[in-house]
Design a protein around this motif. Structure first.
Motif, PDB file in Angstrom:
ATOM      1  N   GLU A   4       6.017   4.142   2.972  1.00 51.68           N
ATOM      2  CA  GLU A   4       6.198   4.990   2.553  1.00 51.68           C
ATOM      3  C   GLU A   4       6.743   4.653   0.910  1.00 51.68           C
ATOM      4  N   HIS A   5       7.420   3.497   0.799  1.00 55.20           N
ATOM      5  CA  HIS A   5       7.789   2.836  -0.364  1.00 55.20           C
ATOM      6  C   HIS A   5       6.558   2.496  -1.159  1.00 55.20           C
ATOM      7  N   ILE A   6       5.716   1.567  -0.310  1.00 62.74           N
ATOM      8  CA  ILE A   6       4.620   1.262  -1.097  1.00 62.74           C
ATOM      9  C   ILE A   6       3.723   2.619  -1.670  1.00 62.74           C
ATOM     10  N   ALA A   7       3.549   3.443  -0.898  1.00 65.77           N
ATOM     11  CA  ALA A   7       2.863   4.626  -1.331  1.00 65.77           C
ATOM     12  C   ALA A   7       3.796   5.258  -2.604  1.00 65.77           C
ATOM     13  N   GLN A   8       4.953   5.276  -2.634  1.00 67.38           N
ATOM     14  CA  GLN A   8       5.467   5.704  -3.711  1.00 67.38           C
ATOM     15  C   GLN A   8       5.225   4.874  -5.024  1.00 67.38           C
ATOM     16  N   ARG A   9       5.407   3.379  -4.911  1.00 70.24           N
ATOM     17  CA  ARG A   9       5.042   2.596  -6.049  1.00 70.24           C
ATOM     18  C   ARG A   9       3.529   2.682  -6.558  1.00 70.24           C
ATOM     19  N   THR A  10       2.750   2.694  -5.569  1.00 67.05           N
ATOM     20  CA  THR A  10       1.054   2.850  -5.932  1.00 67.05           C
ATOM     21  C   THR A  10       0.602   4.108  -6.532  1.00 67.05           C
ATOM     22  N   GLY A  11       1.378   5.252  -5.953  1.00 65.85           N
ATOM     23  CA  GLY A  11       0.928   6.420  -6.303  1.00 65.85           C
ATOM     24  C   GLY A  11      -0.120   6.852  -5.268  1.00 65.85           C
ATOM     25  N   MET A  32      -5.078  -5.638  -5.947  1.00 65.38           N
ATOM     26  CA  MET A  32      -4.048  -6.019  -6.977  1.00 65.38           C
ATOM     27  C   MET A  32      -2.824  -5.070  -7.257  1.00 65.38           C
ATOM     28  N   ILE A  33      -3.318  -3.614  -6.989  1.00 67.14           N
ATOM     29  CA  ILE A  33      -2.209  -2.644  -7.098  1.00 67.14           C
ATOM     30  C   ILE A  33      -1.170  -2.824  -6.113  1.00 67.14           C
ATOM     31  N   LEU A  34      -1.620  -3.035  -4.777  1.00 64.32           N
ATOM     32  CA  LEU A  34      -0.718  -3.086  -3.834  1.00 64.32           C
ATOM     33  C   LEU A  34       0.163  -4.565  -3.859  1.00 64.32           C
ATOM     34  N   CYS A  35      -0.502  -5.798  -4.016  1.00 63.77           N
ATOM     35  CA  CYS A  35       0.249  -6.826  -4.430  1.00 63.77           C
ATOM     36  C   CYS A  35       1.448  -6.740  -5.580  1.00 63.77           C
ATOM     37  N   HIS A  36       0.923  -6.254  -6.525  1.00 64.23           N
ATOM     38  CA  HIS A  36       1.924  -6.053  -7.509  1.00 64.23           C
ATOM     39  C   HIS A  36       3.074  -4.907  -7.483  1.00 64.23           C
ATOM     40  N   SER A  37       2.702  -3.797  -6.583  1.00 64.44           N
ATOM     41  CA  SER A  37       3.735  -3.050  -5.927  1.00 64.44           C
ATOM     42  C   SER A  37       4.958  -3.282  -5.106  1.00 64.44           C
ATOM     43  N   VAL A  38       4.533  -4.623  -4.358  1.00 67.40           N
ATOM     44  CA  VAL A  38       5.704  -5.300  -3.516  1.00 67.40           C
ATOM     45  C   VAL A  38       6.036  -6.508  -4.046  1.00 67.40           C
ATOM     46  N   GLY A  39       5.624  -6.780  -5.487  1.00 67.24           N
ATOM     47  CA  GLY A  39       6.008  -7.929  -6.207  1.00 67.24           C
ATOM     48  C   GLY A  39       5.581  -9.210  -5.663  1.00 67.24           C
ATOM     49  N   ASP A  41       2.197 -12.079  -6.013  1.00 64.27           N
ATOM     50  CA  ASP A  41       1.153 -12.609  -7.178  1.00 64.27           C
ATOM     51  C   ASP A  41      -0.098 -12.569  -6.199  1.00 64.27           C
ATOM     52  N   PRO A  42      -0.974 -11.849  -6.774  1.00 65.48           N
ATOM     53  CA  PRO A  42      -2.248 -11.494  -5.877  1.00 65.48           C
ATOM     54  C   PRO A  42      -2.987 -12.926  -5.798  1.00 65.48           C
ATOM     55  N   ALA A  43      -3.041 -13.607  -6.968  1.00 66.10           N
ATOM     56  CA  ALA A  43      -3.744 -15.067  -6.872  1.00 66.10           C
ATOM     57  C   ALA A  43      -2.916 -16.008  -5.776  1.00 66.10           C
ATOM     58  N   ALA A  44      -1.749 -16.100  -6.025  1.00 63.63           N
ATOM     59  CA  ALA A  44      -1.072 -16.848  -5.008  1.00 63.63           C
ATOM     60  C   ALA A  44      -1.259 -16.409  -3.602  1.00 63.63           C
ATOM     61  N   ASN A  45      -1.086 -15.218  -3.353  1.00 70.03           N
ATOM     62  CA  ASN A  45      -1.356 -14.650  -1.952  1.00 70.03           C
ATOM     63  C   ASN A  45      -2.717 -14.976  -1.576  1.00 70.03           C
TER      64      ASN A  45
END
Length: 74
Positions: A4-11, A32-39, A41-45
């Motif tokens: 739910e929290h991720i959904a709110q942060r990503t829209g 990318m949106i998902l990674c940024h929404s939970v703080g 780094d997409p590349a590091a992940n």
């Protein structure tokens, strides 16, 4: 962090977030949106995922992988 929290942060709606997290295939922009929404780094992940996959046992040599099964779609 909840779906739910991720959904709110990503829209996105909760069902969409849940489906994307369970999927073996995701569009790059959604990732990318998902990674940024939970703080994250997409590349590091991705780097971490590559390292982890290299540590995994090699595939069974008796069952050769085909193009369709290499990425979990077979």
């Amino acid at each position: 962090m909840t779906i739910e929290h991720i959904a709110q942060r990503t829209g996105a709606c909760r069902e969409t977030v849940s489906r994307r997290l369970k999927s073996t295939d995701m569009r790059v922009d959604d990732y990318m949106i998902l990674c940024h929404s939970v703080g994250m780094d997409p590349a590091a992940n991705l780097d971490e995922a590559i390292v982890e996959s290299q540590r995994a046992p090699s595939p069974d040599p008796v069952r050769p992988q085909t193009e369709g099964t290499r990425h979990g779609r077979g």
